[in-house]
Design a protein around this motif. Structure first.
Motif, mmCIF file in Angstrom:
data_model
loop_
_atom_site.group_PDB
_atom_site.id
_atom_site.type_symbol
_atom_site.label_atom_id
_atom_site.label_comp_id
_atom_site.label_asym_id
_atom_site.label_seq_id
_atom_site.Cartn_x
_atom_site.Cartn_y
_atom_site.Cartn_z
ATOM 1 N N ASN A 66 37.235 -14.172 -37.859
ATOM 2 C CA ASN A 66 36.485 -14.576 -36.667
ATOM 3 C C ASN A 66 35.113 -13.904 -36.677
ATOM 4 N N PHE A 67 34.051 -14.716 -36.756
ATOM 5 C CA PHE A 67 32.687 -14.202 -36.645
ATOM 6 C C PHE A 67 32.320 -14.213 -35.165
ATOM 7 N N TRP A 68 31.865 -13.079 -34.668
ATOM 8 C CA TRP A 68 31.631 -12.923 -33.237
ATOM 9 C C TRP A 68 30.501 -11.922 -33.006
ATOM 10 N N ALA A 69 30.131 -11.769 -31.745
ATOM 11 C CA ALA A 69 29.109 -10.786 -31.368
ATOM 12 C C ALA A 69 29.401 -10.297 -29.958
ATOM 13 N N THR A 70 29.067 -9.055 -29.703
ATOM 14 C CA THR A 70 29.291 -8.503 -28.361
ATOM 15 C C THR A 70 28.398 -9.185 -27.329
ATOM 16 N N SER A 71 27.293 -9.793 -27.771
ATOM 17 C CA SER A 71 26.378 -10.488 -26.864
ATOM 18 C C SER A 71 26.762 -11.947 -26.636
ATOM 19 N N CYS A 72 27.805 -12.414 -27.299
ATOM 20 C CA CYS A 72 28.253 -13.815 -27.201
ATOM 21 C C CYS A 72 29.282 -13.924 -26.083
ATOM 22 N N VAL A 99 34.710 -10.195 -37.560
ATOM 23 C CA VAL A 99 33.489 -9.794 -38.241
ATOM 24 C C VAL A 99 32.323 -9.852 -37.259
ATOM 25 N N ALA A 100 31.774 -8.689 -36.935
ATOM 26 C CA ALA A 100 30.620 -8.628 -36.041
ATOM 27 C C ALA A 100 29.377 -9.076 -36.802
ATOM 28 N N MET A 101 28.586 -9.906 -36.165
ATOM 29 C CA MET A 101 27.401 -10.468 -36.801
ATOM 30 C C MET A 101 26.363 -9.390 -37.110
ATOM 31 N N GLN A 102 25.496 -9.718 -38.032
ATOM 32 C CA GLN A 102 24.471 -8.799 -38.532
ATOM 33 C C GLN A 102 23.610 -8.226 -37.410
ATOM 34 N N ARG A 105 24.679 -4.584 -32.720
ATOM 35 C CA ARG A 105 24.535 -3.151 -32.943
ATOM 36 C C ARG A 105 25.897 -2.515 -33.212
ATOM 37 N N PRO A 106 26.011 -1.728 -34.277
ATOM 38 C CA PRO A 106 27.289 -1.101 -34.619
ATOM 39 C C PRO A 106 27.886 -0.283 -33.470
ATOM 40 N N ASP A 107 27.060 0.415 -32.697
ATOM 41 C CA ASP A 107 27.601 1.205 -31.588
ATOM 42 C C ASP A 107 28.189 0.304 -30.502
ATOM 43 N N TYR A 108 27.600 -0.880 -30.290
ATOM 44 C CA TYR A 108 28.160 -1.833 -29.326
ATOM 45 C C TYR A 108 29.509 -2.347 -29.813
ATOM 46 N N VAL A 109 29.589 -2.655 -31.110
ATOM 47 C CA VAL A 109 30.829 -3.174 -31.700
ATOM 48 C C VAL A 109 31.930 -2.121 -31.590
#
Length: 175
Positions: A66-72, A99-102, A105-109
């Motif tokens: 799963n490709f995702w983002a904390t801002s999504c 999988v967190a997107m590029q 931010r790693p700290d957010y993930v």
């Protein structure tokens, strides 16, 4: 004012042609998703804990990537369903990599994963290489279901119908 017979007849084909084009496009998309059985790329995920997990090491298991983002917003909203799906099938051989997107931010993930106690592998795609190897994923969420032989059997862009996902997982786990 009435339209001349010539202008009426010249426009009368537009609706059926447009409908036909839409039906063909949808049929093509449906066929592509049903006929999709391409090999998953050989990648190595680096988890937020520093562990390495390769697609090769996951052979023999059904895998969701799963490709995702904390801002999504959709990603955040669907994450409890992803967790529930993983928890329901992990004992039967389902593996899951989020999988967190590029651009995330790693700290957010890390904070997101810790706060929500995500039970599966959460990986960072710091350089965007994994997204590129999975067909240049840019939209989130995008989820790939991979069979035991390492083939992508279904791709979901956006939040999937989890009932349908569960049926497909069950079918693959049984096979």
């Amino acid at each position: 004012m009435t339209a001349s017979p010539a202008s009426t007849s010249s426009r009368s084909w537009i609706k059926p042609a447009a409908i036909g084009a839409v039906v063909l496009a949808l049929a093509g998309i449906g066929y592509a998703s049903l006929a999709s059985s391409t090999p998953a790329p050989d990648v190595t995920f680096i988890s937020i804990a520093g562990d390495k997990v390769s697609t090769q090491s996951l052979r023999g298991k059904v895998v969701m990537v799963n490709f995702w983002a904390t801002s999504c917003v959709t990603c955040v909203k669907e994450m409890p369903d992803m967790v529930a799906t993983y928890n329901k099938y992990k004992g039967q051989g389902l593996e899951f990599v989020a999988v967190a997107m590029q651009y995330d931010r790693p700290d957010y993930v890390l904070n997101f994963a810790e706060q929500r106690k995500l039970p599966f592998t959460v990986a960072l795609d710091s350089a965007g290489d994994i997204a590129r190897q999975f067909g240049d994923v840019t939209l989130t969420p995008t989820t790939f279901l991979i069979d035991k032989q390492g083939r992508i059997i279904k791709t979901y862009v956006g939040a999937p119908d989890f009932g349908a996902v569960h049926k497909l997982i069950e079918k693959e786990l049984a096979g």
